[in-house]
Design an enzyme around this catalytic site. Structure first.
Site, PDB file in Angstrom:
ATOM      1  N   HIS A 211       0.877  -1.178   0.000  1.00  0.00           N
ATOM      2  CA  HIS A 211       0.000   0.000   0.000  1.00  0.00           C
ATOM      3  C   HIS A 211       0.913   1.227   0.000  1.00  0.00           C
ATOM      4  O   HIS A 211       2.011   1.188   0.572  1.00  0.00           O
ATOM      5  CB  HIS A 211      -0.834  -0.058   1.285  1.00  0.00           C
ATOM      6  CG  HIS A 211      -1.898   0.982   1.391  1.00  0.00           C
ATOM      7  ND1 HIS A 211      -1.639   2.283   1.746  1.00  0.00           N
ATOM      8  CD2 HIS A 211      -3.245   0.910   1.213  1.00  0.00           C
ATOM      9  CE1 HIS A 211      -2.774   2.963   1.771  1.00  0.00           C
ATOM     10  NE2 HIS A 211      -3.762   2.156   1.456  1.00  0.00           N
TER      11      HIS A 211
ATOM     12  N   ASP B  29       3.089  -4.500   8.247  1.00  0.00           N
ATOM     13  CA  ASP B  29       1.887  -3.681   8.095  1.00  0.00           C
ATOM     14  C   ASP B  29       0.681  -4.621   8.221  1.00  0.00           C
ATOM     15  O   ASP B  29       0.352  -5.361   7.295  1.00  0.00           O
ATOM     16  CB  ASP B  29       1.941  -3.004   6.714  1.00  0.00           C
ATOM     17  CG  ASP B  29       0.634  -2.298   6.365  1.00  0.00           C
ATOM     18  OD1 ASP B  29      -0.333  -2.398   7.151  1.00  0.00           O
ATOM     19  OD2 ASP B  29       0.576  -1.662   5.298  1.00  0.00           O
TER      20      ASP B  29
ATOM     21  N   GLN C 164      -4.497  -5.028   7.045  1.00  0.00           N
ATOM     22  CA  GLN C 164      -5.514  -5.950   6.507  1.00  0.00           C
ATOM     23  C   GLN C 164      -5.500  -7.295   7.224  1.00  0.00           C
ATOM     24  O   GLN C 164      -6.190  -8.224   6.803  1.00  0.00           O
ATOM     25  CB  GLN C 164      -5.287  -6.170   5.004  1.00  0.00           C
ATOM     26  CG  GLN C 164      -5.470  -4.932   4.162  1.00  0.00           C
ATOM     27  CD  GLN C 164      -6.892  -4.400   4.172  1.00  0.00           C
ATOM     28  OE1 GLN C 164      -7.848  -5.128   4.451  1.00  0.00           O
ATOM     29  NE2 GLN C 164      -7.051  -3.116   3.886  1.00  0.00           N
TER      30      GLN C 164
ATOM     31  N   LYS D 115     -10.469  -0.615  10.667  1.00  0.00           N
ATOM     32  CA  LYS D 115     -10.644  -1.786   9.800  1.00  0.00           C
ATOM     33  C   LYS D 115     -10.982  -3.015  10.639  1.00  0.00           C
ATOM     34  O   LYS D 115     -11.028  -4.129  10.121  1.00  0.00           O
ATOM     35  CB  LYS D 115      -9.366  -2.033   9.002  1.00  0.00           C
ATOM     36  CG  LYS D 115      -9.057  -0.939   7.989  1.00  0.00           C
ATOM     37  CD  LYS D 115      -7.803  -1.275   7.228  1.00  0.00           C
ATOM     38  CE  LYS D 115      -7.199  -0.097   6.522  1.00  0.00           C
ATOM     39  NZ  LYS D 115      -7.901   0.350   5.326  1.00  0.00           N
TER      40      LYS D 115
ATOM     41  N   CYS E 220      -4.719   2.180  -3.728  1.00  0.00           N
ATOM     42  CA  CYS E 220      -3.511   2.815  -3.165  1.00  0.00           C
ATOM     43  C   CYS E 220      -2.304   1.896  -3.281  1.00  0.00           C
ATOM     44  O   CYS E 220      -1.462   1.834  -2.372  1.00  0.00           O
ATOM     45  CB  CYS E 220      -3.710   3.216  -1.699  1.00  0.00           C
ATOM     46  SG  CYS E 220      -4.925   4.474  -1.471  1.00  0.00           S
TER      47      CYS E 220
HETATM   48  N1  PMP Z   1      -1.666  -0.600   4.684  1.00  0.00           N
HETATM   49  C1  PMP Z   1      -2.606  -1.375   4.125  1.00  0.00           C
HETATM   50  C2  PMP Z   1      -2.245  -2.754   3.683  1.00  0.00           C
HETATM   51  C3  PMP Z   1      -3.909  -0.896   4.002  1.00  0.00           C
HETATM   52  O1  PMP Z   1      -4.850  -1.662   3.451  1.00  0.00           O
HETATM   53  C4  PMP Z   1      -4.212   0.419   4.450  1.00  0.00           C
HETATM   54  C5  PMP Z   1      -5.625   0.989   4.314  1.00  0.00           C
HETATM   55  N2  PMP Z   1      -6.249   0.734   3.109  1.00  0.00           N
HETATM   56  C6  PMP Z   1      -3.202   1.177   5.024  1.00  0.00           C
HETATM   57  C7  PMP Z   1      -1.938   0.637   5.126  1.00  0.00           C
HETATM   58  C8  PMP Z   1      -3.468   2.549   5.555  1.00  0.00           C
HETATM   59  O2  PMP Z   1      -4.332   2.483   6.634  1.00  0.00           O
HETATM   60  P1  PMP Z   1      -4.947   3.809   7.289  1.00  0.00           P
HETATM   61  O3  PMP Z   1      -5.601   4.550   6.161  1.00  0.00           O
HETATM   62  O4  PMP Z   1      -5.922   3.297   8.287  1.00  0.00           O
HETATM   63  O5  PMP Z   1      -3.832   4.575   7.885  1.00  0.00           O
END
Ligand code: PMP
Length: 407
Positions: free
Chosen positions: A123, A200, A203, A226, A365
């Site tokens: 991401h 990270d 997910q 999430k 993203c």
């Molecule tokens: N890493 C991953 C794998 C994600 O899916 C996301 C959110 N889509 C993020 C980071 C960023 O998370 P946040 O917007 O809650 O900071």
């Protein structure tokens, strides 16, 4: 005992909502999950009965709010199996947690010509902060390739690891494909060479049991929103010995020990050293309520149910002519990304939206990863504990209609 999905769904009033005069089917849990009433009510309860600033008041309400916030921290210690509260830092979310590490760890531990390894599937939140750090420090970013099925190329990772490698930062679960990375193996490869690791878990944290001590990673990051919790709060887990060597990220109140003009300012102890300013107290307290919600169901049942949904949805979707799933690796969490031959994902998503289905379309993203698969974007279905097989059936039927309309 099997899962009573109706009882679970009844805790999420939003699932009864009508959107565009259709009953909502919510399959965008990878972006954010819905919140059970107990989480929503916990925030109202805080403002109705407990609102006060934390850590700095001797009065009743301040102590009440502080206790509730610190109990939430203890709950998070157990949730990820950290060693102590000093290792649990509250942030705004995964993005802020990674930025904190990139700035603070980067400041202390990364120098010119050092190397940071990420993967192709990251991401942007686990990519751009490292690009910035590398630019600042004259360090180099190395990128692990992935196989066509969405899994990590561990041989390539092995070839990237060298004497200059400082950190490996990878997703536990891909937000595009749902593929679960072999983080245990990656951390072991890093540990053998004295390399730091960041996982990270954005997910992963609502789908997989996390044990940071068993895993042995240096950092583990995730977001409450999430995992059935509120927006605006997340966690940075870090090994105490490393956090202690890292300088503060932001400065201001709360992270201070002593300030005067004639001597150097000194900082508060962990975890407060990294929590400058007034924290998001009600969200943190309500996050604990979301953790209770998850724990009361238990990961065994969560995984059983989500796996059933995933297998069922995969089979039904693959039966649609011209549908291709991106990320076919067997070891997956509850995400399916797909493209329909000749159709733009945005058009598919927009028509599904007209029918009441909330799915995500686009690059999620993760632009480099989408480009690597040679598509302009995908339609992403991401599942949660309250989703049902009937909802999958409805979506598959809707998708067939969409396909006919657009073809
Ligand atoms: N890493 C991953 C794998 C994600 O899916 C996301 C959110 N889509 C993020 C980071 C960023 O998370 P946040 O917007 O809650 O900071």
């Amino acid at each position: 005992m099997s899962l009573d999905i109706n009882a679970i769904r009844s805790q999420f009033p939003i699932l009864e909502t009508q959107v565009r005069n259709k009953k909502l089917v919510y399959f965008d849990n990878g972006a954010t999950s819905q919140k059970p009433l107990r989480v929503i009510n916990r925030i109202s309860h805080y403002y109705l009965h407990e609102n006060s600033n934390v850590h700095r008041g001797v009065h009743f309400l301040s102590q009440l709010a502080t206790d509730a916030m610190e109990q939430a921290r203890e709950k998070l210690v157990s949730f990820v199996h950290a060693e102590s509260i000093e290792e649990i830092i509250f942030t705004k979310g995964t993005t802020e947690s990674i930025n904190l590490v990139a700035h603070s760890f980067g400041n202390r531990f990364v120098g010119a010509e050092d190397e940071i390894i990420i993967s192709e599937m990251e991401h942007h939140a686990n990519l751009v902060p490292w690009q910035f750090l590398c630019k600042d420090k004259g360090a180099k970013l190395r990128v692990i390739k992935t196989h066509d099925d969405g899994s990590l190329d561990l041989n390539h990772l092995q070839s990237l690891i060298g004497p200059k490698t400082r950190l490996i930062s990878i997703a536990h679960v891909s937000n595009v494909t749902g593929v679960i990375n072999p983080v245990e193996e990656v951390v072991k490869m890093a540990q053998d060479k004295g390399i730091f690791t960041l996982i990270d878990g954005a997910q992963a944290s609502s789908h997989l049991q996390i044990d940071v001590q068993k895993l042995g990673c240096t950092f583990y990051v995730f977001s409450a929103h999430k995992m059935y919790g509120p927006m605006g709060v997340g966690v940075l887990y870090g090994q105490k010995a490393i956090l202690e060597q890292m300088p503060p990220y932001q400065s201001g109140g709360e992270m201070i020990d002593r300030v005067c003009f004639s001597e150097e300012t000194t900082f508060n102890v962990l975890p407060f050293k990294f929590e400058a300013g007034t924290p998001m107290v009600p969200e943190i307290i309500a996050f604990a309520e979301a953790i209770d919600f998850i724990n009361e169901i238990g990961f065994e049942k969560i995984q059983q149910h989500e796996h059933e949904l995933l297998s069922y949805a995969t089979e039904k979707l693959l039966a649609i002519d011209g549908l291709k799933i991106i990320g076919t690796h067997a070891h997956k969490s509850a995400v399916i990304s797909f493209v329909l031959q000749g159709l733009h994902p945005y058009d598919v998503g927009s028509l599904l939206d007209q029918m009441g289905f909330a799915l995500r379309t686009g690059n999620h993203c993760a632009q480099p990863f989408i480009q690597r698969h040679g598509v302009s974007g995908t339609v992403r279905l991401s599942l949660a504990i309250y989703n049902t097989l009937e909802e999958v059936d409805l979506m598959v039927e809707a998708l067939k209609k969409v396909k006919n309309m657009l073809s």
